[in-house]
Design an enzyme around this catalytic site. Sequence first.
Site, mmCIF file in Angstrom:
data_model
loop_
_atom_site.group_PDB
_atom_site.id
_atom_site.type_symbol
_atom_site.label_atom_id
_atom_site.label_comp_id
_atom_site.label_asym_id
_atom_site.label_seq_id
_atom_site.Cartn_x
_atom_site.Cartn_y
_atom_site.Cartn_z
ATOM 1 N N ASP A 81 0.849 -1.180 0.079
ATOM 2 C CA ASP A 81 -0.209 -0.128 -0.292
ATOM 3 C C ASP A 81 0.759 1.292 -0.073
ATOM 4 O O ASP A 81 1.534 1.558 1.101
ATOM 5 C CB ASP A 81 -0.961 0.059 1.173
ATOM 6 C CG ASP A 81 -0.281 -0.317 2.533
ATOM 7 O OD1 ASP A 81 0.632 -0.921 2.714
ATOM 8 O OD2 ASP A 81 -0.783 0.189 3.549
ATOM 9 N N GLU A 108 12.559 2.986 6.404
ATOM 10 C CA GLU A 108 11.673 1.880 6.217
ATOM 11 C C GLU A 108 11.959 1.411 4.627
ATOM 12 O O GLU A 108 11.666 0.348 4.333
ATOM 13 C CB GLU A 108 10.070 2.456 6.218
ATOM 14 C CG GLU A 108 9.122 1.826 5.623
ATOM 15 C CD GLU A 108 7.728 2.358 5.549
ATOM 16 O OE1 GLU A 108 6.767 2.006 5.863
ATOM 17 O OE2 GLU A 108 7.931 3.746 5.593
#
Length: 666
Positions: A397, A592
């Site tokens: 996502d 990340e």
Amino acid sequence: MASSPCRVADEKPNKPRKFLIDVEETKRLILEQEDTDGDLQITVNDAGPKVIGVGTADSGGYRKFDIRGTYMLSNLLQELALASGYGRRHIVIDEARLNENPVSRLSRMIRHHFWDGLTRRIDADGLELICKDPKNRGTDQRPRIYVPHGDPDAWEYYTAIAEARPHLNLQVEKLPEEITPQWVKSINQHPGILALATRRCIDVKGESTLAAVPFVVPGGRFNEMYGWDSYFEALGLLADGRVELARGMVDNFAYQIRHYGKILNANRSYYLTRSQPPFLTDMALKVYERLPTDTPEENLAWLTGAMHAAFKEYHTVWMAEPRYDPVSGLSCYHPTGIGMPPETEASHFDHLLEPYARKLGLTLAEFAAGYNDGSIKEPELDAYFVHDRAVRESGHDTTYRLEKRCANLATVDLNALLYKFEIDLATTIRDLYDDQFVMADGSVVTSAAYFDRAAHRRTLIDRYCWDEATGLYYDYDIKQEKRSTYESVTALWMLWAGAASEAQARRLVPEALRRFEATGGLVSGTEASRGAISLDRPNRQWDYPYGWAPHQMMAWRGLEAYGYGEVASRLAYRWLYTITKAFVDFNGVVPEKFDVVNMTHLVKVEYGNVGVDFKLVPREGFGWMNASYQVGLTYLTSHMRRALGALTDPDQFSKEHARNARNASI
């Protein structure tokens, strides 16, 4: 500015030095002089002189030396921050600590600090943190923990905590025996954490008590146990010898399947209708292989529990509608939630809702309220939110690959995972249970049925997803009955699963490398597939030019399994170079994700970049990025590792990097 060990003219080189440092004064001086952008980090973007004078702590009398360069100064700042946290006024620091090989330093920090920083338990102390989480928003703002209907021990455990710590204002609520999408929607304004596994243990008084099973979280704002993140974190934990913690992750997965029906996107109430990519069998088997060899019966009993959960997940989640498509025989991401996903920011869907509100002459708030309570019907919006949830279930996502159609796509990555799931079930039954596995309901299954399922799925993947002309696997649209044309690096997951033939692998590998290999590792998809970007069509974080740890790790293992070990090493080197360079230049950051084309973690994209917002010293890294580093090191040659270790010395790095370029086509 690259750092190098400090030197004085009258001193012999390589003589070890120790510095005696005033913690608070030196920290103040570094920040005042060097942190020119005020972010409480020392990075290559700071415009300070990159030099601080410190004194020695040896018996030869006081002498002053300069500590130079971004890397050494940021390491000094980190050491001072840690010392300050322990209340120390003065410390003695070895110069070697400040100029530590960056590969060794990062790997050491992950192994000894970051994993502990990311470990959580849903116990009394853990709830002290959970109850402060800003995601505890709702109509009355009370923190909640939802306990499964069939776990009376958990109910007793958490109600006792709520009574013992009234300042938490913790609401303990029991879930219904049957959890429907309608019920999940009904508690959108009363969100809460979901209980995870507990185990019996003996306390200091010799009495039996319950203890919460620990787990690892991704980091930053992701402070729960996430589905597929946990698999990759477990690989890193196993690489670092943290077998018990990885075992606890499997136990928590089995608990979720037993009580919530699936491995959840994350253990929060609004995720009860949403799963994540299925990795349980591979994860459980990898932990099983590392369990102590002196307890074989206990080990097999543990694996049996995990396998019972895996069978349930396989049959009731992935091989049941709506996720299973009976026409194609393949599976899709298709969660069963209703309405707008409540975990998003209040304004997240404003751009989408505005035309509908305007059509009805309503404000956005009025329209959203009417749509959510069901008084306003908009079938187009219903379809949009099914796909939106499916994208989130996929873990990717968001991306233009899946936008507005995810629930209709039999993605190559999901079906590769399920092929591996079926093979794992079959081989485990055959090899560890003498081809007679007793299910939870007492029935007996053999390996043949699951080998047949895997073979059938492979045939279907070849029929619907493999394109011989381009040498690539694609997603299959079950509604349009045709392949997608989006080129995704998840095509390489077929190698991880062992689902490609040798001939297909020979076609796939060079075609995939040509499309997806970038300077800093593998990119998520091609620029052509992503399409043009504009103000009206912004970039998505799982598209070009971004690279993610899961894609790298899956590719390395798959390539190695098919005999492309040198390619796996090269790709691992690229990825670890990207991580190490950011770590050296940006105060120890481990983010990340990366832009692997432009070689930066400073990205301007939806959701930003988790793991970069820390002060003075990193304490967690980011879960699957930590794992990719520890696992990636096992793929490097000694020359590659030496080159990464020389990143703080540009001349030495150039020599080592050139050697790798000759030897590994980097």
